[in-house]
Design a protein around this motif. Sequence first.
Motif, PDB file in Angstrom:
ATOM      1  N   ALA B 279       0.728  -1.316  -0.025  1.00  0.00           N
ATOM      2  CA  ALA B 279      -0.085  -0.144  -0.094  1.00  0.00           C
ATOM      3  C   ALA B 279       0.900   1.406   0.010  1.00  0.00           C
ATOM      4  O   ALA B 279       2.169   1.205   0.609  1.00  0.00           O
ATOM      5  N   PRO B 281       0.909   5.747  -0.413  1.00  0.00           N
ATOM      6  CA  PRO B 281       0.053   6.911  -0.750  1.00  0.00           C
ATOM      7  C   PRO B 281       0.069   7.268  -2.292  1.00  0.00           C
ATOM      8  O   PRO B 281       1.119   7.055  -2.898  1.00  0.00           O
ATOM      9  N   SER B 323      -5.871   8.820   1.035  1.00  0.00           N
ATOM     10  CA  SER B 323      -4.792   8.908   1.668  1.00  0.00           C
ATOM     11  C   SER B 323      -3.782   7.431   1.244  1.00  0.00           C
ATOM     12  O   SER B 323      -2.515   7.608   1.014  1.00  0.00           O
ATOM     13  N   CYS B 324      -4.249   6.377   0.574  1.00  0.00           N
ATOM     14  CA  CYS B 324      -3.338   5.267   0.530  1.00  0.00           C
ATOM     15  C   CYS B 324      -4.095   4.225  -0.650  1.00  0.00           C
ATOM     16  O   CYS B 324      -5.480   4.363  -0.853  1.00  0.00           O
ATOM     17  N   HIS B 326      -4.467   0.412  -2.113  1.00  0.00           N
ATOM     18  CA  HIS B 326      -4.561  -0.735  -1.686  1.00  0.00           C
ATOM     19  C   HIS B 326      -4.589  -1.833  -2.809  1.00  0.00           C
ATOM     20  O   HIS B 326      -5.449  -1.386  -3.952  1.00  0.00           O
ATOM     21  N   CYS B 357       1.535   4.172   4.826  1.00  0.00           N
ATOM     22  CA  CYS B 357       0.531   3.432   4.548  1.00  0.00           C
ATOM     23  C   CYS B 357       0.406   2.119   5.354  1.00  0.00           C
ATOM     24  O   CYS B 357      -0.591   1.248   5.306  1.00  0.00           O
ATOM     25  N   VAL B 360      -2.026   1.899   8.085  1.00  0.00           N
ATOM     26  CA  VAL B 360      -3.412   2.000   7.424  1.00  0.00           C
ATOM     27  C   VAL B 360      -4.013   0.641   6.861  1.00  0.00           C
ATOM     28  O   VAL B 360      -5.025   0.382   6.976  1.00  0.00           O
ATOM     29  N   GLN B 361      -2.716   0.071   6.236  1.00  0.00           N
ATOM     30  CA  GLN B 361      -3.148  -0.967   5.378  1.00  0.00           C
ATOM     31  C   GLN B 361      -3.539  -2.287   6.415  1.00  0.00           C
ATOM     32  O   GLN B 361      -4.511  -3.013   6.251  1.00  0.00           O
TER      33      GLN B 361
END
Lengths: 84, 393
Positions: B279, B281, B323-324, B326, B357, B360-361
């Motif tokens: 992942a 940005p 933001s990211c 995937h 990320c 976040v991932q």
Amino acid sequence: MVARIAGQVCGQGQVQQADGQLVYSLNVRAATAVEPGCGMAGRQVELLVADVLSTRVAWDNRAIQRRDPVVGTGYRVFLPLVRR
Amino acid sequence: MSNVTLTPGLTLKAALYPVDNPQADLLLRWPQPVTLSASGGAYAGRFTLPAFMPTGFVHVWVEGEQPRRETVAAFGIEGNAGGGARATGGAHATGGGGARATGGGGARATGGGGARATAGGGARATGGGFIRTGHAAVATSEGDVLFSDPALTFGEGQFLLLQQVPSPPDPPAGTTFVGTSYRFTASTINPPLIGPQASVSFSYLGAEVPAGEESGIRVYYRNPDAARPAWVELPTRLDTTVNVASAPYQGPGIYALLSSLTSVLDPGWNLYGYPAQLAQPPSEAFASIAGQYNQVVGYDPRDTTDPWKVYSPDVPGWVNDLSCLHFSRGYWIFSTNPATTTLKLRSIRDAGEANPCATVQARRAWPAWQACQQAPVRQRPTTAWYRVGPVSR
């Protein structure tokens, strides 16, 4: 903030604070089978601040657009009555 | 070396080591380590050898530091640099054929024939010759890089030098180095006349290639003497069966093998399936096409009030809410390039390189029952408006 096309609401956003300023961002949805009256190239979008028309812009998804509302248009300002 | 930042006042030393065992009398006269002198942003030193040495290693270190900063670079010279005898190794098969012989003769003949087959096999060999009068080829001692020119004949004093670059300049956005980079140098006095058929071939190990990027392997060239040095992608012939990539020789400079996940974008809107497990940005994922796109739009079905997420490099940060990117999700990208654009994407990060990320991932791991909702969106994204300034008085 509300985005309206021919009377149909197609997007809305909240005013927020960023870098000491009040700002907003919103998406104006494209026309779909569910919302056939929404965004399509060339359609006029009305941006409303607190239900008051602020500005109009043609729907165009080729770039993110900046639109500064025309502040004050349509506002009724009440001033205090000062009497001696 | 290159791309190494050193503070002023350091003492750098260098030692030279042969690939082969020198004869005892040569060893007695072998040069001691030298102290490098700084000039013009570079450290340099000179070894005076008792005999010609076609291949070797240079060890460079910062004196007096603990832990010590050091590096080792291999080099190989090919051509007709001068007479010389080498104690062991390296006679080559002549007269074509694919195999390269190793071992064999001791003293090296001068002016002899000795065409080396240039068809790149996967196997690496050792040894290396240095006298060529036709169909010249130069290879590293490990055989992972091969220079070939069917028309080149070396005159006396003409040679080519191959040197490892342990710290090459940063790669272009979206690419990852595969194996080692090499600097090609030709003899500056009486340089060899290299023909248009000259080529550089890299043989690589499959384990060196990030997963899924083998088809995106390309040979790159960088001319350090250019006014604005930059990596240039070369037209590459890639054979993934024998793990060889070849490209036309461009002249002295640095050659490297770089890989990436590549995709071609058309002008306007493109529906892009993000192919990397990593992942990232959007600003990093699309760094290779910076200035050639103006927005990326994703769809998050979990956010029922505002499912469309947008990223644009052209707006203030508070406008962006994508933001990211995937793995396996679909994204709309608007390409502003009127021609097709090649997007290059990394699928791995360097050791120690932060990834905003990563957390976040992990947090966004969706249950399987939601997977069906991750299908690429079928409608084009909407438009966002934004403003900067007070909304009301």
